[in-house]
Motif scaffolding. Structure first.
Motif, PDB file in Angstrom:
ATOM      1  N   ARG A 340       0.833  -1.197   0.000  1.00 21.88           N
ATOM      2  CA  ARG A 340       0.000   0.000   0.000  1.00 21.88           C
ATOM      3  C   ARG A 340       0.873   1.255   0.000  1.00 21.88           C
ATOM      4  N   ALA A 341       1.943   1.248   0.792  1.00 31.14           N
ATOM      5  CA  ALA A 341       2.829   2.409   0.855  1.00 31.14           C
ATOM      6  C   ALA A 341       3.546   2.642  -0.473  1.00 31.14           C
ATOM      7  N   VAL A 342       3.852   1.564  -1.201  1.00 31.51           N
ATOM      8  CA  VAL A 342       4.499   1.712  -2.504  1.00 31.51           C
ATOM      9  C   VAL A 342       3.531   2.299  -3.528  1.00 31.51           C
ATOM     10  N   MET A 343       2.270   1.862  -3.487  1.00 30.66           N
ATOM     11  CA  MET A 343       1.319   2.211  -4.535  1.00 30.66           C
ATOM     12  C   MET A 343       0.587   3.523  -4.298  1.00 30.66           C
ATOM     13  N   GLN A 344       0.442   3.946  -3.044  1.00 26.95           N
ATOM     14  CA  GLN A 344      -0.302   5.177  -2.793  1.00 26.95           C
ATOM     15  C   GLN A 344       0.334   5.934  -1.640  1.00 26.95           C
ATOM     16  N   ASP A 345       0.233   7.255  -1.699  1.00 26.41           N
ATOM     17  CA  ASP A 345       0.835   8.107  -0.677  1.00 26.41           C
ATOM     18  C   ASP A 345      -0.086   8.332   0.513  1.00 26.41           C
ATOM     19  N   ASP A 346      -1.388   8.148   0.319  1.00 26.47           N
ATOM     20  CA  ASP A 346      -2.369   8.424   1.365  1.00 26.47           C
ATOM     21  C   ASP A 346      -2.911   7.127   1.930  1.00 26.47           C
ATOM     22  N   ASP A 347      -2.484   6.772   3.163  1.00 19.08           N
ATOM     23  CA  ASP A 347      -2.951   5.529   3.768  1.00 19.08           C
ATOM     24  C   ASP A 347      -4.435   5.580   4.104  1.00 19.08           C
ATOM     25  N   ASP A 348      -5.000   6.775   4.257  1.00 15.42           N
ATOM     26  CA  ASP A 348      -6.417   6.886   4.602  1.00 15.42           C
ATOM     27  C   ASP A 348      -7.311   6.376   3.479  1.00 15.42           C
ATOM     28  N   LEU A 350      -7.033   3.710   1.939  1.00 16.79           N
ATOM     29  CA  LEU A 350      -7.247   2.285   2.182  1.00 16.79           C
ATOM     30  C   LEU A 350      -6.777   2.000   3.608  1.00 16.79           C
ATOM     31  N   PRO A 351      -7.648   2.154   4.601  1.00 16.96           N
ATOM     32  CA  PRO A 351      -7.232   2.044   6.000  1.00 16.96           C
ATOM     33  C   PRO A 351      -6.857   0.618   6.388  1.00 16.96           C
ATOM     34  N   VAL A 407     -16.628  -5.474   9.947  1.00 17.46           N
ATOM     35  CA  VAL A 407     -15.979  -4.482  10.803  1.00 17.46           C
ATOM     36  C   VAL A 407     -16.424  -3.075  10.473  1.00 17.46           C
ATOM     37  N   ASP A 408     -16.953  -2.853   9.269  1.00 21.43           N
ATOM     38  CA  ASP A 408     -17.364  -1.516   8.866  1.00 21.43           C
ATOM     39  C   ASP A 408     -18.678  -1.098   9.516  1.00 21.43           C
ATOM     40  N   HIS A 409     -19.374  -2.041  10.118  1.00 29.48           N
ATOM     41  CA  HIS A 409     -20.690  -1.768  10.651  1.00 29.48           C
ATOM     42  C   HIS A 409     -20.703  -1.797  12.165  1.00 29.48           C
ATOM     43  N   GLY A 410     -19.568  -1.452  12.748  1.00 27.51           N
ATOM     44  CA  GLY A 410     -19.526  -1.301  14.192  1.00 27.51           C
ATOM     45  C   GLY A 410     -19.373  -2.600  14.951  1.00 27.51           C
ATOM     46  N   ASP A 411     -18.963  -3.670  14.295  1.00 31.76           N
ATOM     47  CA  ASP A 411     -18.773  -4.937  14.993  1.00 31.76           C
ATOM     48  C   ASP A 411     -17.532  -4.866  15.862  1.00 31.76           C
ATOM     49  N   ASP A 412     -17.314  -5.929  16.633  1.00 33.92           N
ATOM     50  CA  ASP A 412     -16.201  -5.992  17.568  1.00 33.92           C
ATOM     51  C   ASP A 412     -14.873  -5.777  16.837  1.00 33.92           C
TER      52      ASP A 412
END
Length: 444
Positions: A340-348, A350-351, A407-412
């Protein structure tokens, strides 16, 4: 991470998308394998000290054999060694009678690399360095360059095939000294194994032999000795896709190639070779199949058998065989972070929770094997990022699928927190191991 040049970034991404190993930039994505890399560092130091090593790197297709071997190649270059790497193929093998062994040598010579020439084609650099050092020594000792070169080539002449090898080096010097480019080119062709007939070699260089199927290993030993004479620390020879020997339909052809492997293995283990090392990459069946693999040859089976005490989680990496262990979930997470760091500068964009969901997605689709053979997982991940980059407004959750993004819907979030914490520890441990092994230039 050090800033990547666009050319280097594009090379890494294109290679990963195709499922192959990039030649440069491996330090930006390497994770795990700290123990295995530590053993390779020891081997490289042993070569530099005048010793010899041989390692069989064994793993499933896509498990990272080629990646590991290329990382070892880069480490060897950093430590002042010369490297020669090639893949075996139906027309390239260790022993043959129809030119296939010479074709393997020619491919190795074409890919010969030094620190200043890491992409191959480094043989002219070595010759020029040898000649340059001879000129310096001649000036310092008030002797002729011919005398200095003769002294330096004396040890080579004692090896099998060494007289003609030394004669070709002298011819290169003559061409260099007189400006005869044709003579220099002929010497390079001979050293690269490109002469197919002895008549042509005798006409061009006055020597009676060429690199042929029967003399490949002898010429590799000569090349190692010459690299040392030129001021390098030794020679590391890598041969990948050894499974092509397993696939040979002729039992006699397999046996002849395995006998050549046994010859190399015996030379290394008995100390008959110096300043050279071998890396041979293959699959488990190439090693352990008792009908067609190395274990079908009894002498090899006894030398390459696993330590019987290495059970119950105990490991022994001092033997000739390195079995690549599975990547842990933490290692896989760090690997995806690095890509991810190689392909894009903004980690946000793709969290970290997207990475976790992607791993869960892969686990449900292909099971435990995606830790053992990460190639397909890496390719899929690179493809997903490419879609996100080229289609603004697309959400990563839409690509992975609802089932895998609970995980996107507020799960544990405890599983993600635990994985991220473990990945951070794994990354720190790998970095510490790298520093201990003198590999601070590699971001493991």
């Amino acid at each position: 991470m050090a800033r990547l040049r666009p050319r280097e970034r594009d090379g890494i991404v294109q290679a990963l998308r195709a499922g192959v190993v990039p030649k440069l930039g491996l330090e930006h994505i390497q994770v795990g394998r700290a123990d295995e890399i530590g053993e390779m560092v020891k081997d490289i130091d042993r070569i530099a000290d005048g010793g010899s090593t041989i390692r069989f790197v064994i793993g499933e297709y896509g498990s990272g054999k080629t990646f590991f071997m290329n990382l070892a190649r880069l480490i060897a270059l950093e430590k002042g060694l010369v490297t020669m790497f090639a893949d075996l193929a139906p027309d390239r093998r260790l022993h043959a009678s129809g030119g296939q062994a010479r074709a393997l040598y020619a491919e190795l010579a074409r890919n010969l690399s030094t620190r200043t020439k890491p992409d191959g084609g480094g043989l002219p650099n070595i010759l020029e360095r040898f000649v340059g050092k001879a000129q310096q020594d001649a000036t310092a000792s008030d002797r002729s360059v011919d005398e200095v070169i003769a002294d330096r080539l004396g040890d080579l002449e004692e090896l099998t095939g060494g007289y003609d090898f030394a004669q070709v080096i002298r011819q290169y010097w003559q061409g260099f000294n007189t400006g005869d480019d044709q003579l220099r080119s002929s010497a390079l062709r001979w050293l690269r194994g490109e002469f197919s007939t002895k008549t042509d070699a005798r006409t061009a260089l006055g020597v009676r032999t060429i690199v042929d199927d029967a003399s490949v290993y002898d010429h590799l030993k000569l090349m190692a000795a010459f690299c040392v004479a030129a001021g390098y620390n030794g020679l590391l020879i890598g041969m990948d896709e050894m499974v092509n020997l397993f696939k040979l339909s002729s039992a006699q052809a397999r046996k002849s190639n395995y006998e050549q492997i046994l010859r190399i293995l015996n030379d290394v283990l008995q100390g008959s070779a110096s300043n050279m090392g071998f890396l041979k990459g293959g699959t488990p069946e190439f090693l352990m199949d008792t009908r067609r693999g190395l274990f079908s040859y009894e002498a090899l089976q006894s030398r390459l058998a696993q330590n019987t005490f290495a059970q119950g989680g105990l490991v022994d990496m001092s033997g000739p065989v390195i079995r690549l262990a599975n990547l842990t979930p933490e290692d896989m997470f760090v690997l995806l972070q690095n890509i991810r760091a190689v392909m894009q500068d903004d980690d946000d964009a793709l969290p970290d929770k997207a990475l976790t969901s992607f791993m869960d997605h892969c686990s449900k689709r292909i099971g435990e094997s995606y830790f053992r053979t990460p190639r397909n997982t890496v390719t899929a991940f690179v493809n997903m990022i490419a879609i996100l980059q080229q289609n603004p407004g697309t959400q990563w959750s839409d690509l992975i699928g609802r089932t895998e993004i609970a995980v996107d819907h507020g799960d544990d979030m405890s599983d993600i927190d635990e994985l991220v914490a473990g990945a951070s520890g794994a990354k720190q441990a790998s970095q510490l191991a790298a520093d201990d092994n003198g590999l601070s230039t590699f971001k493991l």
